[in-house]
Design a protein around this motif. Structure first.
Motif, PDB file in Angstrom:
ATOM      1  N   LEU A   1      33.713  41.663  34.214  1.00  0.00           N
ATOM      2  CA  LEU A   1      32.619  42.545  33.826  1.00  0.00           C
ATOM      3  C   LEU A   1      33.082  43.697  32.944  1.00  0.00           C
ATOM      4  CD1 LEU A   1      30.761  42.662  37.246  1.00  0.00           C
ATOM      5  CD2 LEU A   1      30.053  41.402  35.188  1.00  0.00           C
ATOM      6  N   ASP A   2      34.412  43.756  32.702  1.00  0.00           N
ATOM      7  CA  ASP A   2      34.997  44.784  31.837  1.00  0.00           C
ATOM      8  C   ASP A   2      34.683  46.182  32.345  1.00  0.00           C
ATOM      9  OD1 ASP A   2      36.543  45.656  29.738  1.00  0.00           O
ATOM     10  OD2 ASP A   2      34.875  45.733  28.329  1.00  0.00           O
ATOM     11  N   LEU A   3      34.862  46.366  33.663  1.00  0.00           N
ATOM     12  CA  LEU A   3      34.588  47.664  34.273  1.00  0.00           C
ATOM     13  C   LEU A   3      35.821  48.547  34.230  1.00  0.00           C
ATOM     14  CD1 LEU A   3      32.558  46.489  37.403  1.00  0.00           C
ATOM     15  CD2 LEU A   3      31.687  47.340  35.223  1.00  0.00           C
TER      16      LEU A   3
ATOM     17  N   SER B   1      39.880  38.522  30.279  1.00  0.00           N
ATOM     18  CA  SER B   1      39.756  39.932  29.897  1.00  0.00           C
ATOM     19  C   SER B   1      40.595  40.248  28.670  1.00  0.00           C
ATOM     20  CB  SER B   1      40.170  40.835  31.062  1.00  0.00           C
ATOM     21  OG  SER B   1      41.570  40.752  31.301  1.00  0.00           O
ATOM     22  N   ALA B   2      41.628  39.426  28.428  1.00  0.00           N
ATOM     23  CA  ALA B   2      42.475  39.589  27.241  1.00  0.00           C
ATOM     24  C   ALA B   2      41.995  38.730  26.078  1.00  0.00           C
ATOM     25  CB  ALA B   2      43.922  39.241  27.573  1.00  0.00           C
ATOM     26  N   GLY B   3      40.870  38.033  26.243  1.00  0.00           N
ATOM     27  CA  GLY B   3      40.324  37.208  25.175  1.00  0.00           C
ATOM     28  C   GLY B   3      41.005  35.871  24.995  1.00  0.00           C
ATOM     29  N   ARG B   4      41.759  35.412  25.999  1.00  0.00           N
ATOM     30  CA  ARG B   4      42.516  34.158  25.887  1.00  0.00           C
ATOM     31  C   ARG B   4      41.721  32.994  26.472  1.00  0.00           C
ATOM     32  NH1 ARG B   4      46.994  35.530  22.670  1.00  0.00           N
ATOM     33  NH2 ARG B   4      47.645  37.639  23.230  1.00  0.00           N
TER      34      ARG B   4
ATOM     35  N   PRO C   1      41.520  31.618  44.923  1.00  0.00           N
ATOM     36  CA  PRO C   1      41.209  32.975  44.462  1.00  0.00           C
ATOM     37  C   PRO C   1      42.265  33.557  43.535  1.00  0.00           C
ATOM     38  CG  PRO C   1      41.844  33.007  46.784  1.00  0.00           C
ATOM     39  CD  PRO C   1      41.666  31.586  46.402  1.00  0.00           C
ATOM     40  N   LEU C   2      43.546  33.243  43.765  1.00  0.00           N
ATOM     41  CA  LEU C   2      44.585  33.762  42.882  1.00  0.00           C
ATOM     42  C   LEU C   2      44.516  33.108  41.500  1.00  0.00           C
ATOM     43  CD1 LEU C   2      47.655  34.072  45.287  1.00  0.00           C
ATOM     44  CD2 LEU C   2      46.230  35.898  44.348  1.00  0.00           C
ATOM     45  N   LEU C   3      44.160  31.829  41.452  1.00  0.00           N
ATOM     46  CA  LEU C   3      43.922  31.190  40.156  1.00  0.00           C
ATOM     47  C   LEU C   3      42.747  31.837  39.448  1.00  0.00           C
ATOM     48  CD1 LEU C   3      44.435  27.407  41.020  1.00  0.00           C
ATOM     49  CD2 LEU C   3      45.852  28.791  39.493  1.00  0.00           C
ATOM     50  N   GLY C   4      41.706  32.157  40.217  1.00  0.00           N
ATOM     51  CA  GLY C   4      40.575  32.859  39.632  1.00  0.00           C
ATOM     52  C   GLY C   4      40.967  34.220  39.095  1.00  0.00           C
ATOM     53  N   LEU C   5      41.809  34.937  39.844  1.00  0.00           N
ATOM     54  CA  LEU C   5      42.269  36.252  39.401  1.00  0.00           C
ATOM     55  C   LEU C   5      43.091  36.129  38.120  1.00  0.00           C
ATOM     56  CD1 LEU C   5      42.425  39.288  40.106  1.00  0.00           C
ATOM     57  CD2 LEU C   5      44.523  38.784  41.366  1.00  0.00           C
TER      58      LEU C   5
ATOM     59  N   MET D   1      37.148  41.035  44.009  1.00  0.00           N
ATOM     60  CA  MET D   1      36.855  42.386  43.523  1.00  0.00           C
ATOM     61  C   MET D   1      37.616  42.682  42.231  1.00  0.00           C
ATOM     62  SD  MET D   1      36.532  44.726  46.970  1.00  0.00           S
ATOM     63  CE  MET D   1      38.095  44.194  47.687  1.00  0.00           C
ATOM     64  N   GLY D   2      38.908  42.369  42.217  1.00  0.00           N
ATOM     65  CA  GLY D   2      39.697  42.640  41.020  1.00  0.00           C
ATOM     66  C   GLY D   2      39.290  41.762  39.848  1.00  0.00           C
ATOM     67  N   GLY D   3      39.111  40.459  40.112  1.00  0.00           N
ATOM     68  CA  GLY D   3      38.711  39.552  39.045  1.00  0.00           C
ATOM     69  C   GLY D   3      37.323  39.873  38.521  1.00  0.00           C
ATOM     70  N   GLY D   4      36.410  40.244  39.427  1.00  0.00           N
ATOM     71  CA  GLY D   4      35.065  40.604  38.995  1.00  0.00           C
ATOM     72  C   GLY D   4      35.061  41.812  38.079  1.00  0.00           C
ATOM     73  N   ARG D   5      35.897  42.786  38.378  1.00  0.00           N
ATOM     74  CA  ARG D   5      35.997  43.969  37.523  1.00  0.00           C
ATOM     75  C   ARG D   5      36.517  43.592  36.137  1.00  0.00           C
ATOM     76  NH1 ARG D   5      35.817  49.065  39.574  1.00  0.00           N
ATOM     77  NH2 ARG D   5      37.277  49.797  37.984  1.00  0.00           N
TER      78      ARG D   5
END
Length: 240
Positions: free
Chosen positions: A238-240, A118-121, A107-111, A231-235
């Protein structure tokens, strides 16, 4: 160095450090649905769980190195179990962090992957993942494990070199969604095994023996890390 190589290196660096365009929202949602469809059904999960095991054992191995332990080998088995062996004091902070890093690694790798996306990398994520898999391949000590890591790393390499930006983006988002969603299920599986008394040597039980904290508290930590990462990675995705 010839002129072609001299010109290629700056282009390669720009490609690695540059940003890529975010995919359409429907791609982000579709890749999340695909990842969920792989994680939930048991037949698909039994196969896909090998990737989570790679991240799990890789987490043990990386933390062992970071805490000054000597990593001697990693084994991955066809039943999706794994074993990471390191040398050093069988107690202390280094051993505790090494034992705690398995269930928390996917999960931390996913985060972390969600933060990069989210930064476009996108390209950077694919190359970092490939580099980590190559490094892990060096430490794998059984044929099945070597084949699994080789195929996984080869997939990342082929996607990053031979496909266009849209395919790379879809693949990267699918991988990150899978780590976030797939990182949640193992802790629940461990909890079910412990209820049946079938996981006496699990990471949580090893941590209980290393510390004064009960195994249930460590299991709660695994749940908290995986669910908060989702929860954090999903946000971020999804660019929430």
């Amino acid at each position: 160095m010839d002129s072609t190589a001299a010109l290629a290196l700056p282009d390669l660096w720009d490609r690695l450090t540059g940003t890529q365009q975010d995919p359409d929202l429907w791609v982000v949602l579709a890749t999340g649905v695909v990842a969920l469809a792989v994680v939930v059904p048991r037949p698909l999960w039994r196969v896909a769980r090998n990737a989570i095991t790679i991240a799990h054992e890789g987490g043990h191995g990386l933390m062992a190195l970071l805490t000054g332990r000597q990593l001697t080998g990693i084994r991955l088995h066809s039943d999706t179990s794994g074993l990471t062996v390191s040398r050093g004091k069988p107690y202390g902070l280094g051993m505790i962090l090494t034992a705690a890093s398995g269930y928390t690694a996917p999960p931390l790798l996913g985060l972390g992957g969600a933060a990069l996306l989210s930064a476009g990398r996108i390209t950077l994520l694919l190359w970092v993942a490939t580099a980590l898999l190559v490094a892990m391949l060096v430490m794998v000590r059984n044929a099945y494990g070597a084949l699994t890591v080789f195929l996984t790393g080869g997939t990342f390499l082929l996607v990053s070199w031979l496909t266009g930006p849209q395919v790379q983006a879809a693949f990267a988002y699918a991988v990150v969604w899978f780590l976030l969603l797939g990182g949640v299920r193992p802790a629940f599986e461990l909890q079910a095994k412990r209820v049946r008394g079938a996981a006496g040597d699990s990471d949580a039980d090893q941590l209980a023996r290393l510390t004064s904290a009960p195994a249930g508290l460590w299991l709660f930590l695994f749940h908290a890390v995986s669910l908060c990462s989702l929860m954090g990675g999903g946000r971020w995705l999804l660019d929430l």
